[in-house]
Motif scaffolding. Structure first.
Motif, PDB file in Angstrom:
ATOM      1  N   GLY A 191       0.802  -1.223   0.000  1.00  0.00           N
ATOM      2  CA  GLY A 191       0.000   0.000   0.000  1.00  0.00           C
ATOM      3  C   GLY A 191       0.829   1.264   0.000  1.00  0.00           C
ATOM      4  O   GLY A 191       0.337   2.339  -0.396  1.00  0.00           O
ATOM      5  N   LEU A 192       2.093   1.187   0.436  1.00  0.00           N
ATOM      6  CA  LEU A 192       2.976   2.354   0.357  1.00  0.00           C
ATOM      7  C   LEU A 192       3.187   2.774  -1.096  1.00  0.00           C
ATOM      8  O   LEU A 192       3.234   3.966  -1.413  1.00  0.00           O
ATOM      9  CB  LEU A 192       4.319   2.035   1.019  1.00  0.00           C
ATOM     10  CG  LEU A 192       4.301   1.817   2.532  1.00  0.00           C
ATOM     11  CD1 LEU A 192       5.650   1.306   3.010  1.00  0.00           C
ATOM     12  CD2 LEU A 192       3.909   3.100   3.256  1.00  0.00           C
ATOM     13  N   PRO A 202      -4.882   0.538   1.111  1.00  0.00           N
ATOM     14  CA  PRO A 202      -5.680  -0.585   1.623  1.00  0.00           C
ATOM     15  C   PRO A 202      -6.087  -0.420   3.089  1.00  0.00           C
ATOM     16  O   PRO A 202      -7.050  -1.064   3.542  1.00  0.00           O
ATOM     17  CB  PRO A 202      -4.746  -1.792   1.455  1.00  0.00           C
ATOM     18  CG  PRO A 202      -3.371  -1.216   1.372  1.00  0.00           C
ATOM     19  CD  PRO A 202      -3.543   0.115   0.703  1.00  0.00           C
ATOM     20  N   LEU A 203      -5.409   0.452   3.847  1.00  0.00           N
ATOM     21  CA  LEU A 203      -5.789   0.695   5.242  1.00  0.00           C
ATOM     22  C   LEU A 203      -6.841   1.789   5.369  1.00  0.00           C
ATOM     23  O   LEU A 203      -7.278   2.086   6.488  1.00  0.00           O
ATOM     24  CB  LEU A 203      -4.547   1.070   6.053  1.00  0.00           C
ATOM     25  CG  LEU A 203      -3.467  -0.008   6.158  1.00  0.00           C
ATOM     26  CD1 LEU A 203      -2.311   0.473   7.042  1.00  0.00           C
ATOM     27  CD2 LEU A 203      -4.043  -1.302   6.705  1.00  0.00           C
ATOM     28  N   GLU A 217       1.310  -3.660  12.058  1.00  0.00           N
ATOM     29  CA  GLU A 217       0.737  -3.852  13.391  1.00  0.00           C
ATOM     30  C   GLU A 217      -0.661  -3.250  13.490  1.00  0.00           C
ATOM     31  O   GLU A 217      -1.535  -3.793  14.178  1.00  0.00           O
ATOM     32  CB  GLU A 217       1.669  -3.237  14.438  1.00  0.00           C
ATOM     33  CG  GLU A 217       2.980  -4.016  14.588  1.00  0.00           C
ATOM     34  CD  GLU A 217       3.941  -3.346  15.550  1.00  0.00           C
ATOM     35  OE1 GLU A 217       3.695  -2.153  15.890  1.00  0.00           O
ATOM     36  OE2 GLU A 217       4.937  -3.986  15.949  1.00  0.00           O
ATOM     37  N   HIS A 218      -0.880  -2.129  12.795  1.00  0.00           N
ATOM     38  CA  HIS A 218      -2.226  -1.541  12.761  1.00  0.00           C
ATOM     39  C   HIS A 218      -3.212  -2.494  12.085  1.00  0.00           C
ATOM     40  O   HIS A 218      -4.335  -2.686  12.572  1.00  0.00           O
ATOM     41  CB  HIS A 218      -2.181  -0.200  12.025  1.00  0.00           C
ATOM     42  CG  HIS A 218      -3.533   0.408  11.812  1.00  0.00           C
ATOM     43  ND1 HIS A 218      -4.190   1.131  12.796  1.00  0.00           N
ATOM     44  CD2 HIS A 218      -4.368   0.404  10.728  1.00  0.00           C
ATOM     45  CE1 HIS A 218      -5.358   1.543  12.339  1.00  0.00           C
ATOM     46  NE2 HIS A 218      -5.487   1.116  11.078  1.00  0.00           N
ATOM     47  N   ASP A 233      -7.921 -11.887  -1.939  1.00  0.00           N
ATOM     48  CA  ASP A 233      -8.464 -11.165  -3.096  1.00  0.00           C
ATOM     49  C   ASP A 233      -8.020  -9.703  -3.131  1.00  0.00           C
ATOM     50  O   ASP A 233      -7.555  -9.230  -4.190  1.00  0.00           O
ATOM     51  CB  ASP A 233      -9.990 -11.275  -3.108  1.00  0.00           C
ATOM     52  CG  ASP A 233     -10.456 -12.677  -3.484  1.00  0.00           C
ATOM     53  OD1 ASP A 233      -9.660 -13.429  -4.068  1.00  0.00           O
ATOM     54  OD2 ASP A 233     -11.615 -13.022  -3.178  1.00  0.00           O
ATOM     55  N   PRO A 234      -8.141  -8.934  -2.025  1.00  0.00           N
ATOM     56  CA  PRO A 234      -7.658  -7.536  -2.119  1.00  0.00           C
ATOM     57  C   PRO A 234      -6.153  -7.437  -2.338  1.00  0.00           C
ATOM     58  O   PRO A 234      -5.689  -6.518  -3.035  1.00  0.00           O
ATOM     59  CB  PRO A 234      -8.074  -6.922  -0.769  1.00  0.00           C
ATOM     60  CG  PRO A 234      -8.352  -8.081   0.131  1.00  0.00           C
ATOM     61  CD  PRO A 234      -8.822  -9.188  -0.753  1.00  0.00           C
ATOM     62  N   TRP A 235      -5.362  -8.378  -1.763  1.00  0.00           N
ATOM     63  CA  TRP A 235      -3.917  -8.358  -2.008  1.00  0.00           C
ATOM     64  C   TRP A 235      -3.618  -8.576  -3.482  1.00  0.00           C
ATOM     65  O   TRP A 235      -2.833  -7.841  -4.093  1.00  0.00           O
ATOM     66  CB  TRP A 235      -3.223  -9.427  -1.162  1.00  0.00           C
ATOM     67  CG  TRP A 235      -1.824  -9.710  -1.614  1.00  0.00           C
ATOM     68  CD1 TRP A 235      -0.720  -8.915  -1.452  1.00  0.00           C
ATOM     69  CD2 TRP A 235      -1.369 -10.861  -2.346  1.00  0.00           C
ATOM     70  NE1 TRP A 235       0.390  -9.488  -2.025  1.00  0.00           N
ATOM     71  CE2 TRP A 235       0.032 -10.685  -2.582  1.00  0.00           C
ATOM     72  CE3 TRP A 235      -1.995 -12.021  -2.807  1.00  0.00           C
ATOM     73  CZ2 TRP A 235       0.789 -11.635  -3.268  1.00  0.00           C
ATOM     74  CZ3 TRP A 235      -1.238 -12.957  -3.488  1.00  0.00           C
ATOM     75  CH2 TRP A 235       0.141 -12.775  -3.718  1.00  0.00           C
ATOM     76  N   ARG A 236      -4.253  -9.573  -4.086  1.00  0.00           N
ATOM     77  CA  ARG A 236      -3.967  -9.890  -5.494  1.00  0.00           C
ATOM     78  C   ARG A 236      -4.482  -8.797  -6.417  1.00  0.00           C
ATOM     79  O   ARG A 236      -3.825  -8.438  -7.395  1.00  0.00           O
ATOM     80  CB  ARG A 236      -4.598 -11.243  -5.858  1.00  0.00           C
ATOM     81  CG  ARG A 236      -4.072 -11.821  -7.161  1.00  0.00           C
ATOM     82  CD  ARG A 236      -2.623 -12.255  -6.997  1.00  0.00           C
ATOM     83  NE  ARG A 236      -2.066 -12.756  -8.251  1.00  0.00           N
ATOM     84  CZ  ARG A 236      -1.216 -12.071  -9.000  1.00  0.00           C
ATOM     85  NH1 ARG A 236      -0.843 -10.845  -8.644  1.00  0.00           N
ATOM     86  NH2 ARG A 236      -0.727 -12.589 -10.104  1.00  0.00           N
TER      87      ARG A 236
END
Length: 417
Positions: A191-192, A202-203, A217-218, A233-236
């Motif tokens: 996400g960076l 994504p956060l 950690e968050h 799914d969101p990672w891919r």
């Protein structure tokens, strides 16, 4: 008065004297001229083959048979013997099992280069209108390989414990999570790059300010329930979006800075760093579920090692400021030749790199080389990932011992959660 028989009086005139047509007689093969039976010629003696091998000889061939090193005749003789001799049959089974252990364990994964070869062949026939940048290709490949590993995981595999390892403050650190937790970690750190490209974080809008550790950690603490397979799914999808975005953005985007909290990397290097971490954590997952996992393809591994080698002078300077490395021995102006360590990486993806020792701004110089290090490529990556400590690395070394120690510890300090 008896005399020779007279011909019958049937009106035919017959020649006087010996008959011209002889009467029937036995076959020439059965009768000799005197009408005596002729004896058959004797049959030749049967040709005898070599005697079958003895039990001792066949037993001595079992090892070669198990290795498939016998000739066809020997193989047939051994296999015929095994149907008759129970002790030899048992020994043959044991030898075959032992031979099976000598072969490397096969993986169901596709070979790392196969995907690249297929794409290269397809693109050779029909070039892509929007090609993936060379520096983004390792990330694209490693995320696809990890996704293939996750594809058949059931719920139990997603909750398998995984221990993440890194090197910090002169010692190894570790953090226990699950397979799903590892994918959540990759999602948040990727996400960076998404934020740097102007994509959704994504956060969410309330993402904490900070680097990979703070964000991870968050994410882990954001829900009271364990992370599940739904994180895949969101990672891919995010990975696909990142590759698609930089492919359409063109060449200039590679120099865009990505903020990692305490430091920043150009976008091209950030993609290589994410490819490296994706492979390392895929290795962690495969080890946790007891599944073989191959290293990256040679060209991609070379790019990852090159990034680590280029980061070493900065890491060494940071450790020196923290009092963890020896002070510089000869500061020089930026761009001037300075003391140098030669790093030789062997194996797939290897090569040679000259590392500036006293200042990141100094120019490495072969003429001012004071030490040399030789390492296997995979072992160097394990060191840079914090999976092994500098003391555990099997290093070939020559020259200044202090410089060698500082560079090895600097390589380990590149790792983090």
């Amino acid at each position: 008065m008896n005399g020779p028989p007279q011909p019958p009086d049937d009106g035919y005139e017959r020649p006087v004297g010996r008959a011209r047509i002889p009467g029937p007689r036995g076959a020439a093969d059965d009768l000799d001229p005197g009408h005596a039976p002729r004896s058959m010629p004797p049959l030749p003696p049967p040709v005898e083959g070599p005697p079958p091998p003895s039990h001792a000889v066949l037993k001595s061939l079992l090892g070669a048979w198990a290795l498939a090193a016998c000739s066809a005749e020997e193989t047939q003789a051994v296999e015929d013997h095994l149907t008759e001799c129970a002790p030899c049959a048992e020994e043959a089974l044991r030898l075959r099992d032992a031979v099976g252990l000598l072969h490397p364990e096969e993986t169901l994964d596709l070979k790392p280069l196969l995907r690249s070869r297929v794409l290269e062949d397809c693109l050779g026939k029909r070039p892509a209108r929007i090609p993936v940048p060379v520096w983004a290709s390792p990330y694209d490949t490693e995320t696809a390989r990890l996704d293939a590993l996750l594809q058949d995981f059931g719920d139990s595999e997603w909750h398998t414990p995984v221990r993440l390892k890194w090197f910090e403050e002169e010692r190894r650190r570790s953090q226990r999570t699950t397979v799903a937790g590892v994918i959540g970690h990759l999602l948040t750190v990727d996400g960076l790059i998404a934020s740097a490209l102007g994509l959704d974080d994504p956060l969410g809008p309330d993402a904490p300010k900070g680097g990979p550790t703070v964000r991870t950690e968050h994410f882990w603490g954001a829900t009271p329930h364990p992370i599940t397979r739904q994180v895949r799914d969101p990672w891919r999808e995010q990975g696909h979006t990142l590759v698609r975005t930089v492919s359409f953005a063109g060449r200039g985007v590679a120099e865009l800075a990505v903020d990692y909290g305490g430091f920043a990397l150009p976008l091209g290097d950030a993609f290589l760093e994410r490819a490296f971490e994706c492979w390392v954590h895929a290795w962690d997952i495969a080890e946790a579920v007891d599944y073989p996992y191959e290293p990256p393809a040679g060209p991609h591994l070379h790019r990852m090692i090159d990034l680590a080698a280029r980061l070493l002078p900065g890491a060494l300077a940071q450790r020196r400021r923290a009092g963890l490395a020896a002070p510089p021995r000869g500061l020089v102006a930026a761009g001037a030749p300075g003391r140098t360590l030669h790093l030789e990486i062997e194996g797939s993806g290897g090569g040679g790199w000259d590392i500036a020792l006293d200042s990141p701004g100094a120019k490495p110089s072969p003429e001012r080389t004071v030490a040399e290090i030789a390492l296997d490529g995979i072992e160097f990556c394990q060191l840079a990932a914090g999976h092994i400590s500098p003391e555990e690395a099997a290093v070939g070394q020559h020259g200044d011992r202090e410089a060698i120690r500082d560079v090895l510890f600097a390589a380990a300090s590149l790792s983090r959660l």
